[in-house]
Design an enzyme around this catalytic site. Sequence first.
Site, PDB file in Angstrom:
ATOM      1  N   HIS A   1       0.799  -1.207   0.000  1.00  0.00           N
ATOM      2  CA  HIS A   1       0.000   0.000   0.000  1.00  0.00           C
ATOM      3  C   HIS A   1       0.829   1.252   0.000  1.00  0.00           C
ATOM      4  O   HIS A   1       0.485   2.237  -0.653  1.00  0.00           O
ATOM      5  CB  HIS A   1      -0.962  -0.016   1.178  1.00  0.00           C
ATOM      6  CG  HIS A   1      -2.337  -0.016   0.668  1.00  0.00           C
ATOM      7  ND1 HIS A   1      -2.936  -1.159   0.230  1.00  0.00           N
ATOM      8  CD2 HIS A   1      -3.171   0.999   0.386  1.00  0.00           C
ATOM      9  CE1 HIS A   1      -4.104  -0.851  -0.255  1.00  0.00           C
ATOM     10  NE2 HIS A   1      -4.277   0.444  -0.175  1.00  0.00           N
TER      11      HIS A   1
ATOM     12  N   CYS B   1      -8.463  -1.824 -11.686  1.00  0.00           N
ATOM     13  CA  CYS B   1      -7.914  -0.720 -10.884  1.00  0.00           C
ATOM     14  C   CYS B   1      -6.730  -1.178 -10.044  1.00  0.00           C
ATOM     15  O   CYS B   1      -6.215  -0.413  -9.241  1.00  0.00           O
ATOM     16  CB  CYS B   1      -8.990  -0.087 -10.014  1.00  0.00           C
ATOM     17  SG  CYS B   1      -9.674  -1.222  -8.801  1.00  0.00           S
TER      18      CYS B   1
HETATM   19  C1  PEP Z   1      -6.471  -4.261  -5.529  1.00  0.00           C
HETATM   20  O1  PEP Z   1      -6.516  -5.074  -4.602  1.00  0.00           O
HETATM   21  O2  PEP Z   1      -6.040  -4.518  -6.664  1.00  0.00           O
HETATM   22  C2  PEP Z   1      -6.951  -2.893  -5.313  1.00  0.00           C
HETATM   23  C3  PEP Z   1      -7.028  -2.036  -6.304  1.00  0.00           C
HETATM   24  O3  PEP Z   1      -7.266  -2.537  -4.050  1.00  0.00           O
HETATM   25  P1  PEP Z   1      -6.170  -2.217  -2.936  1.00  0.00           P
HETATM   26  O4  PEP Z   1      -4.832  -2.193  -3.603  1.00  0.00           O
HETATM   27  O5  PEP Z   1      -6.544  -0.903  -2.351  1.00  0.00           O
HETATM   28  O6  PEP Z   1      -6.320  -3.341  -1.977  1.00  0.00           O
END
Ligand code: PEP
Length: 748
Positions: A415, A707
Amino acid sequence: MIGLLLVSHSARLAAATEALVRQMTGDRLRLALAAGSGADGAELGTDASAILAQLEALSDCEAIIVLMDMGSAVLSAEMARDLADEALRAKIHLSPAPFVEGAMAAGVAAAAGLALDLVLAEAVSGLAQKQAALGSARADEAPMVGEVTRRAVIADPHGLHLRPAAALVKCGAAFKAEIRLRYNGCCARGDSLTALMALGARGGAEVIIEAAGPDAQQAAEALRHLLEQPAATSLELTAATVPSGPVSLSPGLAAGRLFVVRRERMVISDARVTDRAAARRRLDQAVAAARAALKGTPILEAQAMLLDDPTILANAWARIANDGQNEAAAWDAAIAQEVALYGRLDDPYLRERARDIREVGDLVLRELLGGAPAGIAWPDEDVIVLVDNLTSAEAASMKPNVLGVLDTGGSPTSHATILLRAAGVPALGRVMLERIPRMIAFDGATGAIHLDPDAPTLARMSHVPQILSGVSAITLGDGTALELWANVSGERDAAAAARAGAYGIGLARTEILFLDRTEAPGEDEQAGRIAAMIAPFKGRPVVIRVLDAGADKPVPFLQLAPENNPALGVRGIRALLRNRDFFAAHLRAILRAGMDHDVRIMVPMVSVAAEMQAVRALLRDVAAALGLAVPPLGAMIEVPAAAIRVQDLVEQTDFFSIGTNDLSQYVFAAERGHPAMPDMVASNPAAILDLCAGILARAGGRPVSVCGEAAGDARMARRLVQIGLRRLSMGAARLEGIRRTDFTVGVE
Ligand code: PEP
Ligand code: MG
């Protein structure tokens, strides 16, 4: 292979010593005996010609270490060496080590494959363990000058036994730095196999690595890596095989002054106190203050209970009363003892509690030592930061004057990395610098690093805007449009994404707004912050994801119970549905913030249709109460069950967005932030792409976007486009790279 020759006056002593050594080494050691005198060696004495015969028997070894018991044994061994031919003589090393302990230490080290100088050193320090145990040697040495410290949790379930200790010595020998390990109040030199084993550190125990010298940082990092490797690989790892960096985390050029982030242990003096009652009072006050700071938040109150644990406090009081230790030293030692105790437990959940104890311990120490702030004190001037495993909360709190990030750990899908990328901050992971320069420049895409660069390099790599304005969609060869949306996590990167010309917000990560909050933000505050985040996208579509808490996105105020495996636990929508009051207020806040926007709401970590059904019902109620229309409701597809059975979700869902970060983690069974497995998707992208193609085929005509980080990776983006995806959402800094990608070329 290094051979060992035991020269003793007594054949029985030599044989018994061999038996002791072989208990540790088995047959993995070349060992010979030259002991006793007389025809069958039954008499006490030594014989130079018998010693020479045994030396010759070991002549195929690369070196021979001779251990002698005393007096004439030494003379006979010297004579045998003098009689040996030149080639053999060059291999012979007469060791001044004690006979039994030296044989044991040298035998273990030789069997572990250590280099000759290390084996010789081991032999000589063979007495160290006994001396430490009997108090004739200091177990705890003074801090080294300019030392770097790292904490490591020993991954090998059997602890620091022979093979991991040997791997540690070998790894450390590749560096110039002086190395020590501390555990449970004891200190071992990093080049001493027996001392390391004598620490008795078990699997799961937390040890402190100290290193001082020119390459201290790299050495400490390599050892941390090694200790935290699972058992099977730890045997083989050496400095040369520790994954070498750097790896690209976030593209872009950066140049500036280097700021080293230190989160090292607080310095605790070992000064003794005369007024022991006053020291105890100071400790009690600090404990009370720490307890008060933790009050009010249930999850932290559980930590506060640790402060009431009589064993820790009584231990610290006793250290003050009996030894005159100062309050900080006494508390630190008591906490260390408790941490070690938990570290030895078999249950991984209980072992994790060691971390809680350490955290609570630090809180009290901060009270005692002047309340140093818990977070990073970011400097005000423009800097490039060098940090050890940047956390997402730290990345979220970073100021705009951070020009770039060099992380000694880091992972491309963590993250923290996603936040850096979204904000257009160049970053590299697994960085090991040869030295700490004043100025530094680096390329976040190629991994090139310049220490104290010359003026032209500095100028070339400075002030390069990472986020460029451009088109919001690309027309592909087949005439269709590829829409380029942005992922945002706050006002700063939303503004950047708008400037960059993103089609819309494809993923607004609301949890990042509240990552460091221990108290739940109220509805008004949430509405205000979300409104500020999406403001630059007025007139463009905005997908707001409801709070995605848990695992790599800790949101303290939701008070999620500690779990053995949070990635598989109550997280994302599971957490929200278990906190309905908060969820309802959260939805109200989103609807209010989005009143003048083209807002859509998206649900994270959906596994089954019932979850979407529950969200839709709640959303309907909340919208009705506010007199607002129900906005489109989408599901993130990031759990394999949802990816495989996306058709089950169609009825309850208006659009889908594939979260390749979590989807990859679950499909490859490889934690997304794990530093040793950053390239799993690259090793077989088809595993994810096939799933994406299936999702698209079974989505019942609903819009599908991607995404996850794959959307902003040119190679993956080309493949996603090839299988039919036309909506990609990524950090603003990656838009330009995708705009420049040639989507007409066949995918290799
Ligand atoms: C993902 O898991 O690909 C996503 C876009 O959500 P996050 O990275 O916030 O968990
Ligand atoms: Mg996710």
